[in-house]
Design a protein around this motif. Structure first.
Motif, mmCIF file in Angstrom:
data_model
loop_
_atom_site.group_PDB
_atom_site.id
_atom_site.type_symbol
_atom_site.label_atom_id
_atom_site.label_comp_id
_atom_site.label_asym_id
_atom_site.label_seq_id
_atom_site.Cartn_x
_atom_site.Cartn_y
_atom_site.Cartn_z
ATOM 1 N N VAL A 181 0.863 -1.184 0.000
ATOM 2 C CA VAL A 181 0.000 0.000 0.000
ATOM 3 C C VAL A 181 0.900 1.235 0.000
ATOM 4 C CG1 VAL A 181 -1.955 -1.098 1.179
ATOM 5 C CG2 VAL A 181 -0.179 0.012 2.519
ATOM 6 N N ARG A 182 0.335 2.370 -0.354
ATOM 7 C CA ARG A 182 1.108 3.621 -0.378
ATOM 8 C C ARG A 182 1.273 4.128 1.057
ATOM 9 N NH1 ARG A 182 2.220 6.967 -4.483
ATOM 10 N NH2 ARG A 182 0.763 5.857 -5.817
ATOM 11 N N LEU A 183 2.545 4.235 1.492
ATOM 12 C CA LEU A 183 2.836 4.700 2.848
ATOM 13 C C LEU A 183 4.129 5.504 2.862
ATOM 14 C CD1 LEU A 183 2.302 1.401 4.897
ATOM 15 C CD2 LEU A 183 0.811 3.398 4.920
ATOM 16 N N ASP A 184 4.200 6.450 3.784
ATOM 17 C CA ASP A 184 5.450 7.137 4.102
ATOM 18 C C ASP A 184 5.926 6.541 5.415
ATOM 19 O OD1 ASP A 184 5.470 8.906 1.902
ATOM 20 O OD2 ASP A 184 3.998 10.168 2.913
ATOM 21 N N LEU A 185 7.126 5.972 5.421
ATOM 22 C CA LEU A 185 7.654 5.265 6.576
ATOM 23 C C LEU A 185 8.814 6.017 7.203
ATOM 24 C CD1 LEU A 185 7.787 1.706 4.983
ATOM 25 C CD2 LEU A 185 6.002 2.623 6.463
ATOM 26 N N ALA A 186 8.910 5.948 8.528
ATOM 27 C CA ALA A 186 10.033 6.504 9.270
ATOM 28 C C ALA A 186 10.649 5.367 10.077
ATOM 29 C CB ALA A 186 9.557 7.618 10.193
ATOM 30 N N PHE A 187 11.951 5.147 9.895
ATOM 31 C CA PHE A 187 12.672 4.084 10.589
ATOM 32 C C PHE A 187 13.555 4.689 11.664
ATOM 33 C CE2 PHE A 187 11.353 1.999 6.815
ATOM 34 C CZ PHE A 187 11.318 0.635 7.087
ATOM 35 N N ASP A 188 13.638 3.986 12.793
ATOM 36 C CA ASP A 188 14.491 4.376 13.916
ATOM 37 C C ASP A 188 15.059 3.083 14.485
ATOM 38 O OD1 ASP A 188 15.664 5.297 16.254
ATOM 39 O OD2 ASP A 188 13.986 6.615 16.763
ATOM 40 N N VAL A 189 16.344 2.831 14.215
ATOM 41 C CA VAL A 189 16.950 1.558 14.595
ATOM 42 C C VAL A 189 18.288 1.785 15.300
ATOM 43 C CG1 VAL A 189 15.838 0.288 12.701
ATOM 44 C CG2 VAL A 189 18.113 1.267 12.363
ATOM 45 N N ASP A 190 18.707 0.782 16.041
ATOM 46 C CA ASP A 190 20.033 0.752 16.653
ATOM 47 C C ASP A 190 20.869 -0.262 15.886
ATOM 48 O OD1 ASP A 190 19.706 2.604 18.816
ATOM 49 O OD2 ASP A 190 18.466 1.098 19.811
ATOM 50 N N VAL A 191 22.097 0.126 15.567
ATOM 51 C CA VAL A 191 23.024 -0.760 14.859
ATOM 52 C C VAL A 191 24.059 -1.252 15.861
ATOM 53 C CG1 VAL A 191 24.711 -0.926 13.004
ATOM 54 C CG2 VAL A 191 22.680 0.504 12.707
ATOM 55 N N ASP A 192 24.181 -2.580 15.952
ATOM 56 C CA ASP A 192 25.153 -3.199 16.849
ATOM 57 C C ASP A 192 25.931 -4.225 16.034
ATOM 58 O OD1 ASP A 192 26.637 -4.218 18.927
ATOM 59 O OD2 ASP A 192 24.939 -5.181 19.935
ATOM 60 N N GLY A 193 27.073 -3.804 15.497
ATOM 61 C CA GLY A 193 27.859 -4.705 14.647
ATOM 62 C C GLY A 193 27.098 -5.027 13.372
ATOM 63 N N ASP A 194 26.764 -6.301 13.209
ATOM 64 C CA ASP A 194 26.056 -6.743 12.002
ATOM 65 C C ASP A 194 24.571 -6.972 12.234
ATOM 66 O OD1 ASP A 194 28.356 -6.640 10.452
ATOM 67 O OD2 ASP A 194 28.922 -8.687 10.941
ATOM 68 N N THR A 195 24.022 -6.414 13.325
ATOM 69 C CA THR A 195 22.584 -6.528 13.572
ATOM 70 C C THR A 195 21.968 -5.143 13.722
ATOM 71 O OG1 THR A 195 22.847 -6.730 15.960
ATOM 72 C CG2 THR A 195 22.783 -8.776 14.697
ATOM 73 N N MET A 196 20.698 -5.072 13.389
ATOM 74 C CA MET A 196 19.951 -3.833 13.436
ATOM 75 C C MET A 196 18.597 -4.168 14.071
ATOM 76 S SD MET A 196 18.813 -1.673 10.029
ATOM 77 C CE MET A 196 20.452 -1.212 9.516
ATOM 78 N N THR A 197 18.184 -3.412 15.083
ATOM 79 C CA THR A 197 16.878 -3.614 15.704
ATOM 80 C C THR A 197 16.243 -2.261 15.974
ATOM 81 O OG1 THR A 197 17.864 -3.684 17.907
ATOM 82 C CG2 THR A 197 17.470 -5.801 16.832
ATOM 83 N N GLY A 198 14.937 -2.218 15.874
ATOM 84 C CA GLY A 198 14.247 -0.970 16.133
ATOM 85 C C GLY A 198 12.824 -1.025 15.654
ATOM 86 N N ALA A 199 12.370 0.102 15.115
ATOM 87 C CA ALA A 199 10.965 0.211 14.732
ATOM 88 C C ALA A 199 10.803 1.056 13.474
ATOM 89 C CB ALA A 199 10.162 0.832 15.872
ATOM 90 N N SER A 200 9.665 0.832 12.846
ATOM 91 C CA SER A 200 9.242 1.629 11.700
ATOM 92 C C SER A 200 7.843 2.141 12.014
ATOM 93 C CB SER A 200 9.219 0.756 10.444
ATOM 94 O OG SER A 200 8.604 1.443 9.382
ATOM 95 N N ARG A 201 7.566 3.350 11.577
ATOM 96 C CA ARG A 201 6.240 3.914 11.820
ATOM 97 C C ARG A 201 5.716 4.520 10.520
ATOM 98 N NH1 ARG A 201 3.334 5.320 16.206
ATOM 99 N NH2 ARG A 201 5.028 4.865 17.645
#
Length: 104
Positions: free
Chosen positions: A64-84
């Motif tokens: 679907v058509r969406l504008d997304l904002a990502f906010d993640v933490d990078v720890d070496g080769d992994t990334m975790t966080g959220a999208s809104r």
């Protein structure tokens, strides 16, 4: 550690898990990137790195058509966080950096 590279992301949305590939590179002191998934590739906007925290925006049209904002933490080769997406609830994001080509 720099977030530059190719990342395989999984986004847990209310309609199911969506996978995407994010490419990030440092370019003349700033960041550039693209995201691909669901049959489209889109540019990343407003990419910012503050310590281990990485944020960016992107627009998609599929599923679907969406504008997304990502906010993640990078720890070496992994990334975790959220999208809104606007006022919708945040969705969890998890990612793993791909090994560079030719790496064993």
């Amino acid at each position: 550690m720099s977030p530059a590279g190719t990342w395989d992301l999984t986004i847990a949305t209310p309609i199911g898990r969506i996978t995407a590939v994010v490419e990030l590179r440092e370019d003349s002191g700033g960041w550039r990137g693209t995201a691909g998934g669901s049959g489209e590739e889109v540019p990343l906007r407003d990419i910012a790195l503050d310590g281990d925290r990485l944020t960016w925006r992107q627009s998609i049209t599929r599923p679907v058509r969406l504008d997304l904002a990502f906010d993640v933490d990078v720890d070496g080769d992994t990334m975790t966080g959220a999208s809104r997406a606007g006022r919708l609830p945040a969705t969890k994001v998890a990612g793993r950096r791909r090994a560079p080509s030719g790496a064993r």
